[in-house]
Design a protein around this motif. Structure first.
Motif, short mmCIF file in Angstrom:
data_model
loop_
_atom_site.label_atom_id
_atom_site.label_comp_id
_atom_site.label_asym_id
_atom_site.label_seq_id
_atom_site.Cartn_x
_atom_site.Cartn_y
_atom_site.Cartn_z
N UNK A 1 -11.36 -30.74 17.31
CA UNK A 1 -11.36 -29.36 16.78
C UNK A 1 -12.45 -29.22 15.73
N UNK A 2 -12.59 -30.25 14.89
CA UNK A 2 -13.62 -30.23 13.84
C UNK A 2 -15.02 -30.21 14.48
N UNK A 3 -15.20 -31.00 15.53
CA UNK A 3 -16.51 -31.01 16.21
C UNK A 3 -16.86 -29.63 16.76
N UNK A 4 -15.85 -28.91 17.31
CA UNK A 4 -16.13 -27.56 17.83
C UNK A 4 -16.46 -26.59 16.70
N UNK A 5 -15.81 -26.76 15.57
CA UNK A 5 -16.15 -25.90 14.41
C UNK A 5 -17.61 -26.14 14.02
N UNK A 6 -18.02 -27.41 13.97
CA UNK A 6 -19.42 -27.72 13.63
C UNK A 6 -20.36 -27.13 14.67
N UNK A 7 -19.97 -27.28 15.95
CA UNK A 7 -20.81 -26.78 17.04
C UNK A 7 -20.99 -25.26 16.96
N UNK A 8 -20.00 -24.60 16.41
CA UNK A 8 -20.04 -23.13 16.32
C UNK A 8 -21.15 -22.66 15.38
N UNK A 9 -21.54 -23.54 14.46
CA UNK A 9 -22.58 -23.17 13.50
C UNK A 9 -23.88 -22.86 14.22
N UNK A 10 -24.44 -21.71 13.94
CA UNK A 10 -25.68 -21.32 14.61
C UNK A 10 -25.46 -20.73 15.98
N UNK A 11 -24.21 -20.74 16.45
CA UNK A 11 -23.93 -20.21 17.80
C UNK A 11 -22.97 -19.04 17.74
N UNK A 12 -21.91 -19.18 16.95
CA UNK A 12 -20.85 -18.16 16.96
C UNK A 12 -20.87 -17.37 15.65
N UNK A 13 -20.46 -16.11 15.77
CA UNK A 13 -20.40 -15.26 14.59
C UNK A 13 -18.97 -15.08 14.11
N UNK A 14 -18.02 -15.67 14.87
CA UNK A 14 -16.63 -15.57 14.45
C UNK A 14 -15.81 -16.69 15.07
N UNK A 15 -14.75 -17.06 14.35
CA UNK A 15 -13.82 -18.09 14.83
C UNK A 15 -12.40 -17.53 14.80
N UNK A 16 -11.65 -17.81 15.87
CA UNK A 16 -10.21 -17.53 15.88
C UNK A 16 -9.55 -18.90 16.02
N UNK A 17 -8.69 -19.24 15.07
CA UNK A 17 -8.13 -20.60 15.07
C UNK A 17 -6.60 -20.55 15.01
N UNK A 18 -5.97 -21.10 16.04
CA UNK A 18 -4.55 -21.45 15.94
C UNK A 18 -4.51 -22.97 16.00
N UNK A 19 -4.42 -23.58 14.84
CA UNK A 19 -4.51 -25.04 14.77
C UNK A 19 -3.17 -25.71 15.01
N UNK A 20 -2.15 -24.94 15.40
CA UNK A 20 -0.83 -25.54 15.63
C UNK A 20 -0.39 -26.27 14.37
N UNK A 21 0.19 -27.45 14.53
CA UNK A 21 0.72 -28.19 13.38
C UNK A 21 -0.36 -28.67 12.42
N UNK A 22 -1.63 -28.76 12.89
CA UNK A 22 -2.70 -29.15 11.97
C UNK A 22 -2.90 -28.12 10.86
N UNK A 23 -2.43 -26.90 11.12
CA UNK A 23 -2.46 -25.86 10.08
C UNK A 23 -1.84 -26.37 8.79
N UNK A 24 -0.75 -27.10 8.96
CA UNK A 24 0.06 -27.49 7.81
C UNK A 24 -0.33 -28.85 7.24
N UNK A 25 -1.31 -29.51 7.87
CA UNK A 25 -1.64 -30.88 7.45
C UNK A 25 -3.13 -31.14 7.22
N UNK A 26 -4.00 -30.32 7.81
CA UNK A 26 -5.40 -30.75 7.92
C UNK A 26 -6.35 -30.17 6.86
N UNK A 27 -6.58 -30.96 5.82
CA UNK A 27 -7.62 -30.60 4.85
C UNK A 27 -8.98 -30.72 5.54
#
Ligand code: DQA
Length: 144
Positions: free
Chosen positions: A56-82
């Motif tokens: 998921x982190x790799x896709x966020x990095x990949x979005x840089x320079x490509x995407x103008x917006x992110x929609x994220x449902x990180x499931x349980x990582x929402x509550x754990x992932x700094x």
């Protein structure tokens, strides 16, 4: 404009996963609905799902320079992932956090999100419609 939609762990099981909480719509149906809606609004929607935090982190990095917006449902990582929050913060792409269920009406460990502070907005409890609202919000925001 390009929008990345990132789905976290166990969201690949939507349709059969606790349908009384998450509904009967499959992830494929959700993604197709977003792609179609995006197309009608002039947005190119790219959807990914992973059960792995690093991916998921790799896709966020990949979005840089490509995407103008992110929609994220990180499931349980929402509550754990700094780490995921740091990645979103680093790429500086507007992100809308989505949850199908109303996390505040559930167990207390779901009440805290590491992602909310780095989101431009949070939508929860509206089921599948929440993703479409997030997409509309990002498209409207881009128009200025
Ligand atoms: C979820 C809520 C999370 O607490 C849970 O871990 C999920 C799904 C939702 O969409 O309601 O996997 O993000």
């Amino acid at each position: 404009m390009k929008i990345y939609v990132l789905h976290g762990p166990s969201l690949n099981l939507l349709g059969t996963r606790e349908p009384e909480i998450y509904g009967h719509t499959t992830l494929t149906e959700i993604n197709q609905g977003l792609i179609d809606h995006g197309k009608a609004c002039g947005a190119d929607v790219v959807c990914h799902q992973s059960n792995h935090e690093g991916q998921l982190i790799d896709w966020v990095h990949q979005a840089r320079g490509q995407a103008q917006g992110l929609i994220v449902n990180a499931g349980a990582y929402t509550h754990t992932s700094i780490a995921l929050a740091d990645a979103i913060s680093a790429v500086k792409i507007p992100m809308v956090e989505v949850h199908l269920s109303n996390v505040f009406a559930r167990e207390s460990y779901r009440h805290h999100s590491y992602l909310s502070p780095v989101a431009i907005g949070v939508i929860c409890g509206l089921g599948v419609i929440g993703y479409r609202l997030a997409l509309d919000a990002l498209i409207e925001r881009q128009k200025g």
